[in-house]
Write a protein that holds these residues in place. Structure first.
Motif, PDB file in Angstrom:
ATOM      1  N   ASP A  37       4.680  -9.775   6.944  1.00  0.00           N
ATOM      2  CA  ASP A  37       4.300 -10.391   8.214  1.00  0.00           C
ATOM      3  C   ASP A  37       2.795 -10.627   8.281  1.00  0.00           C
ATOM      4  OD1 ASP A  37       6.885 -10.461   9.100  1.00  0.00           O
ATOM      5  OD2 ASP A  37       6.779  -8.554  10.175  1.00  0.00           O
ATOM      6  N   ARG A  38       2.022  -9.678   7.736  1.00  0.00           N
ATOM      7  CA  ARG A  38       0.560  -9.825   7.752  1.00  0.00           C
ATOM      8  C   ARG A  38       0.129 -10.996   6.871  1.00  0.00           C
ATOM      9  NH1 ARG A  38      -2.463  -4.205   6.832  1.00  0.00           N
ATOM     10  NH2 ARG A  38      -4.251  -5.624   7.121  1.00  0.00           N
ATOM     11  N   HIS A  73      -2.542  -0.428   0.924  1.00  0.00           N
ATOM     12  CA  HIS A  73      -3.417   0.348   1.798  1.00  0.00           C
ATOM     13  C   HIS A  73      -4.663  -0.452   2.176  1.00  0.00           C
ATOM     14  CE1 HIS A  73      -4.962   1.174  -2.285  1.00  0.00           C
ATOM     15  NE2 HIS A  73      -6.157   1.271  -1.687  1.00  0.00           N
ATOM     16  N   ALA A  74      -4.582  -1.780   1.969  1.00  0.00           N
ATOM     17  CA  ALA A  74      -5.699  -2.653   2.330  1.00  0.00           C
ATOM     18  C   ALA A  74      -5.907  -2.655   3.843  1.00  0.00           C
ATOM     19  CB  ALA A  74      -5.436  -4.072   1.828  1.00  0.00           C
ATOM     20  N   THR A  75      -7.147  -2.808   4.242  1.00  0.00           N
ATOM     21  CA  THR A  75      -7.468  -2.878   5.672  1.00  0.00           C
ATOM     22  C   THR A  75      -7.702  -4.322   6.133  1.00  0.00           C
ATOM     23  OG1 THR A  75      -9.809  -2.503   5.150  1.00  0.00           O
ATOM     24  CG2 THR A  75      -8.472  -0.565   5.701  1.00  0.00           C
ATOM     25  N   TYR A  96      -6.193 -12.352  -0.587  1.00  0.00           N
ATOM     26  CA  TYR A  96      -7.102 -11.331  -1.113  1.00  0.00           C
ATOM     27  C   TYR A  96      -6.982 -10.078  -0.255  1.00  0.00           C
ATOM     28  CZ  TYR A  96      -9.173 -15.122  -3.806  1.00  0.00           C
ATOM     29  OH  TYR A  96      -9.359 -16.166  -4.669  1.00  0.00           O
ATOM     30  N   PHE A  97      -6.785  -8.948  -0.898  1.00  0.00           N
ATOM     31  CA  PHE A  97      -6.611  -7.669  -0.214  1.00  0.00           C
ATOM     32  C   PHE A  97      -7.884  -6.842  -0.382  1.00  0.00           C
ATOM     33  CE2 PHE A  97      -2.514  -9.342  -1.226  1.00  0.00           C
ATOM     34  CZ  PHE A  97      -1.667  -8.939  -0.205  1.00  0.00           C
ATOM     35  N   ARG A  98      -8.409  -6.375   0.756  1.00  0.00           N
ATOM     36  CA  ARG A  98      -9.660  -5.607   0.727  1.00  0.00           C
ATOM     37  C   ARG A  98      -9.488  -4.306   1.489  1.00  0.00           C
ATOM     38  NH1 ARG A  98     -11.384 -10.976   1.321  1.00  0.00           N
ATOM     39  NH2 ARG A  98     -12.769 -11.700  -0.358  1.00  0.00           N
ATOM     40  N   LEU A 104      -9.393  -5.235  -3.551  1.00  0.00           N
ATOM     41  CA  LEU A 104      -8.401  -4.539  -4.369  1.00  0.00           C
ATOM     42  C   LEU A 104      -7.737  -5.489  -5.358  1.00  0.00           C
ATOM     43  CD1 LEU A 104      -6.657  -2.477  -1.533  1.00  0.00           C
ATOM     44  CD2 LEU A 104      -8.549  -1.773  -3.016  1.00  0.00           C
ATOM     45  N   GLY A 105      -7.644  -6.762  -5.010  1.00  0.00           N
ATOM     46  CA  GLY A 105      -7.009  -7.757  -5.864  1.00  0.00           C
ATOM     47  C   GLY A 105      -6.470  -8.905  -5.038  1.00  0.00           C
TER      48      GLY A 105
END
Length: 242
Positions: A37-38, A73-75, A96-98, A104-105
């Motif tokens: 969903d995010r 666990h990305a914020t 992009y996950f941060r 993070l990737g």
């Protein structure tokens, strides 16, 4: 069927039912994945920002997207769209996950962006060269993904226009199918007017073509039957080409 066979049959049936239930649960679980969903929301935000769409007029479907466990666990999730893509219809974005300022990737996100609008659809059949009236159209919230550039939404800009082709009931009104009504239409009886100094000569002629203001068309006189090029002045008057 003996008791042993019945027992084996019931056991096999129970196993199949359990497997089906697990499969349904897995699908339901995937659909309810908050991370999906995010990502879906991030793609929607990017598509709306690029095109100026309202969020309540856009739907995003993700296709075969898998989010690795190490990214969960990305914020923060940021989606980038290809520079060459208008983000309407099929699109492959990149998410992009941060976490705490560290990337993070990223993963590719194949998606389909659907666009909806309060667009005009026809209520009656409109024939070629018919002039559109208010009773011929109505506004509906409808998907316009493939016609974002062409779907008409303003009734005032459609009424009074002429159809270039037949438009069947229930069709989206495409701006490419409409044109202004010519000042003079083929078969109209108009006045050809010529002036030179104090001399003014007029003659009744028949338009052989449609014509707009300042456009050249061919006319003929009812007596001579000879074709002559003229310039459209207004809906009743033409003047010979110089």
């Amino acid at each position: 069927m003996n008791s042993r066979s019945r027992h084996q049959h019931f056991t096999l049936t129970a196993v199949i039912v359990c497997l089906l239930c697990l499969g349904i649960a897995a699908v339901a679980g995937a659909d309810a994945d908050p991370w999906m969903d995010r990502v879906r929301q991030a793609v929607e935000d990017a598509a709306c920002a690029r095109n100026g769409f309202a969020h309540n007029r856009v739907e995003v479907e993700l296709h075969r997207v898998r989010i690795p466990d190490e990214f969960r666990h990305a914020t923060d999730i940021t989606v980038k769209l290809p520079d060459y893509d208008d983000a309407i219809g099929p699109v492959t974005a990149r998410a992009y996950f941060r976490s705490k300022g560290k990337t993070l990737g990223s993963i590719a996100v194949p998606a389909h962006v659907k666009v909806f609008a309060d667009a005009l659809v026809t209520t009656h059949r409109i024939g070629r060269h018919d002039v559109v009236t208010t009773r011929d159209i109505e506004s509906k919230i409808i998907e316009v993904t493939k016609m974002v550039k062409w779907a008409m939404t303003d009734a005032d800009s459609v009424t009074g226009q002429r159809a270039k082709r037949t438009i069947n009931p229930g069709q989206l009104v495409d701006r490419r199918w409409l044109e202004e009504v010519p000042l003079i239409q083929r078969g109209d009886h108009v006045v050809m007017e010529y002036s030179s100094g104090t001399v003014r000569v007029t003659a009744n002629v028949i338009a052989m073509e449609d014509g707009y203001r300042d456009e050249e068309i061919m006319v003929k006189s009812s007596q001579a039957k000879r074709l002559m090029p003229v310039i459209v002045v207004n809906e009743n008057t033409v003047t010979p080409t110089r």
